[in-house]
Design an enzyme around this catalytic site. Structure first.
Site, PDB file in Angstrom:
ATOM      1  N   GLY A  12      -2.313 -29.680  15.748  1.00 24.09           N
ATOM      2  CA  GLY A  12      -3.521 -29.766  14.928  1.00 24.09           C
ATOM      3  C   GLY A  12      -4.584 -28.733  15.234  1.00 24.09           C
ATOM      4  O   GLY A  12      -5.776 -28.983  15.013  1.00 24.09           O
ATOM      5  N   MET A  90       5.139 -30.886   8.943  1.00 24.90           N
ATOM      6  CA  MET A  90       6.530 -30.423   8.975  1.00 24.90           C
ATOM      7  C   MET A  90       7.445 -31.237   8.056  1.00 24.90           C
ATOM      8  O   MET A  90       8.567 -31.590   8.430  1.00 24.90           O
ATOM      9  CB  MET A  90       7.061 -30.448  10.415  1.00 24.90           C
ATOM     10  CG  MET A  90       6.251 -29.598  11.380  1.00 24.90           C
ATOM     11  SD  MET A  90       6.039 -27.896  10.817  1.00 24.90           S
ATOM     12  CE  MET A  90       7.649 -27.255  11.217  1.00 24.90           C
ATOM     13  N   ARG A  91       6.962 -31.544   6.861  1.00 19.96           N
ATOM     14  CA  ARG A  91       7.791 -32.235   5.869  1.00 19.96           C
ATOM     15  C   ARG A  91       7.788 -31.441   4.578  1.00 19.96           C
ATOM     16  O   ARG A  91       6.753 -30.873   4.211  1.00 19.96           O
ATOM     17  CB  ARG A  91       7.234 -33.629   5.538  1.00 19.96           C
ATOM     18  CG  ARG A  91       7.168 -34.574   6.688  1.00 19.96           C
ATOM     19  CD  ARG A  91       8.515 -35.035   7.159  1.00 19.96           C
ATOM     20  NE  ARG A  91       9.277 -35.769   6.147  1.00 19.96           N
ATOM     21  CZ  ARG A  91      10.567 -36.071   6.295  1.00 19.96           C
ATOM     22  NH1 ARG A  91      11.223 -35.677   7.367  1.00 19.96           N
ATOM     23  NH2 ARG A  91      11.202 -36.761   5.363  1.00 19.96           N
ATOM     24  N   VAL A  92       8.917 -31.439   3.913  1.00 22.66           N
ATOM     25  CA  VAL A  92       8.966 -30.868   2.563  1.00 22.66           C
ATOM     26  C   VAL A  92       8.367 -31.912   1.631  1.00 22.66           C
ATOM     27  O   VAL A  92       8.756 -33.082   1.682  1.00 22.66           O
ATOM     28  CB  VAL A  92      10.425 -30.558   2.168  1.00 22.66           C
ATOM     29  CG1 VAL A  92      10.505 -30.122   0.715  1.00 22.66           C
ATOM     30  CG2 VAL A  92      11.003 -29.492   3.086  1.00 22.66           C
ATOM     31  N   HIS A 109       1.219 -20.977   6.157  1.00 25.17           N
ATOM     32  CA  HIS A 109       2.530 -20.558   6.663  1.00 25.17           C
ATOM     33  C   HIS A 109       2.311 -19.357   7.587  1.00 25.17           C
ATOM     34  O   HIS A 109       1.594 -18.417   7.227  1.00 25.17           O
ATOM     35  CB  HIS A 109       3.442 -20.177   5.493  1.00 25.17           C
ATOM     36  CG  HIS A 109       4.795 -19.760   5.964  1.00 25.17           C
ATOM     37  ND1 HIS A 109       5.736 -20.651   6.418  1.00 25.17           N
ATOM     38  CD2 HIS A 109       5.355 -18.529   6.101  1.00 25.17           C
ATOM     39  CE1 HIS A 109       6.811 -20.004   6.799  1.00 25.17           C
ATOM     40  NE2 HIS A 109       6.612 -18.716   6.613  1.00 25.17           N
ATOM     41  N   GLU A 142       7.149 -26.715  -5.900  1.00 26.72           N
ATOM     42  CA  GLU A 142       8.322 -27.517  -5.522  1.00 26.72           C
ATOM     43  C   GLU A 142       9.305 -26.770  -4.616  1.00 26.72           C
ATOM     44  O   GLU A 142      10.230 -27.377  -4.084  1.00 26.72           O
ATOM     45  CB  GLU A 142       9.009 -28.055  -6.778  1.00 26.72           C
ATOM     46  CG  GLU A 142       8.005 -28.766  -7.658  1.00 26.72           C
ATOM     47  CD  GLU A 142       8.455 -30.107  -8.204  1.00 26.72           C
ATOM     48  OE1 GLU A 142       9.633 -30.440  -8.038  1.00 26.72           O
ATOM     49  OE2 GLU A 142       7.609 -30.797  -8.793  1.00 26.72           O
ATOM     50  N   GLY A 143       9.107 -25.479  -4.417  1.00 21.75           N
ATOM     51  CA  GLY A 143       9.981 -24.738  -3.507  1.00 21.75           C
ATOM     52  C   GLY A 143       9.462 -24.806  -2.078  1.00 21.75           C
ATOM     53  O   GLY A 143       8.417 -25.394  -1.809  1.00 21.75           O
ATOM     54  N   ASP A 145       7.722 -22.853   0.661  1.00 21.75           N
ATOM     55  CA  ASP A 145       6.886 -21.681   0.934  1.00 21.75           C
ATOM     56  C   ASP A 145       6.880 -20.683  -0.230  1.00 21.75           C
ATOM     57  O   ASP A 145       6.811 -19.469  -0.022  1.00 21.75           O
ATOM     58  CB  ASP A 145       7.347 -20.967   2.228  1.00 21.75           C
ATOM     59  CG  ASP A 145       7.301 -21.893   3.434  1.00 21.75           C
ATOM     60  OD1 ASP A 145       6.387 -22.723   3.500  1.00 21.75           O
ATOM     61  OD2 ASP A 145       8.183 -21.788   4.302  1.00 21.75           O
ATOM     62  N   GLU A 174      -4.851 -17.702  11.310  1.00 23.91           N
ATOM     63  CA  GLU A 174      -4.674 -18.930  10.514  1.00 23.91           C
ATOM     64  C   GLU A 174      -5.970 -19.732  10.517  1.00 23.91           C
ATOM     65  O   GLU A 174      -6.390 -20.285   9.493  1.00 23.91           O
ATOM     66  CB  GLU A 174      -3.547 -19.796  11.097  1.00 23.91           C
ATOM     67  CG  GLU A 174      -2.171 -19.204  10.955  1.00 23.91           C
ATOM     68  CD  GLU A 174      -1.080 -20.143  11.460  1.00 23.91           C
ATOM     69  OE1 GLU A 174      -1.250 -21.368  11.401  1.00 23.91           O
ATOM     70  OE2 GLU A 174      -0.047 -19.643  11.923  1.00 23.91           O
TER      71      GLU A 174
END
Ligand code: GRF
Length: 220
Positions: A12, A90-92, A109, A142-143, A145, A174
């Site tokens: 975090g 870390m989830r799609v 990213h 929906e892809g 990255d 970042e």
């Protein structure tokens, strides 16, 4: 003032940078909820320390990603979240989340997309031998990255770099660009034209360049 919901899975540090910028009055946003899909991660400690409500919703009990996302959506909507921030999440995500928050989910990213999507990017960059790396904040589609890019930062890659040293150099940037992207959203400046996201009325990078290794003999 934009209501943020921040999704996390780990340390975090990006969440911390956003909290710090809000507390310093640099970001016209408030974090309504921090949700982690992993219990006991340090990001949850950070939220607690700053009095921000947090929740753990583990993905483990769900057969379908969509059902898990539905739970996340409910939790976000309950807090009247407008903009969803994926900060080391870390989830799609599925269309369930994206339909509930169309063009209102941002991800960071740690690479200059569309190069090096996916995970373990720092080692891949070092191994590939690229001379520059960086990070990208983008709207999520929906892809993986692949969504429209909002802002990017570039850093050099040095011969001595390891995945760890490169990660550290990128992470510093970042922490700046994620907040900047959120502030551009908060100011209503982000205009999407197909894949392109324009920051209306905001200055663009100067017409300059970086060369690595730098040019010496042809300098004049
Ligand atoms: C960052 O490198 C981010 O780009 C990636 O996951 C990492 C999260 O770091 N998506 P932190 O949890 O914000 O410290």
């Amino acid at each position: 003032m934009v209501n943020l919901g921040v999704l996390v899975s780990g340390s975090g540090s990006n969440l911390q940078a956003i909290i710090d910028n809000i507390e310093a009055g640099r970001l016209d946003s408030q974090i309504k909820i921090v949700i982690s899909n992993v219990p006991n991660v340090f990001a949850l400690e950070r939220a607690k320390k700053h009095g921000i409500p947090s929740l753990v919703i583990s993905h483990k009990g769900f057969k379908r990603r969509e059902d898990f996302d539905q739970k996340i959506v409910q939790a976000l909507q309950r807090q009247e979240v407008e903009l969803v921030i994926l900060a080391g999440y870390m989830r799609v995500v599925t269309s369930v989340l994206l339909r509930a928050f169309p063009m209102r989910v941002m991800n960071i990213h740690p690479a200059l997309l569309p190069s090096f999507p996916g995970t373990h990017v720092w080692q891949a960059e070092v191994d590939y031998g690229v001379k520059f790396a960086g990070c990208t904040v983008h709207f999520v589609d929906e892809g993986t990255d692949t969504g429209p890019i909002i802002i990017q930062a570039v850093v050099p890659v040095y011969d001595s770099d390891t995945a760890e040293t490169l990660n550290a150099r990128i992470l510093k940037q970042e922490h700046k660009i994620f907040s900047q992207a959120i502030q551009l959203y908060a100011e209503g400046r982000l205009e999407t034209q197909g894949r392109r996201v324009l920051a209306k009325g905001f200055p663009q990078a100067p017409d300059s360049f970086m060369i690595n290794p730098p040019v010496k003999i042809f300098d004049r």
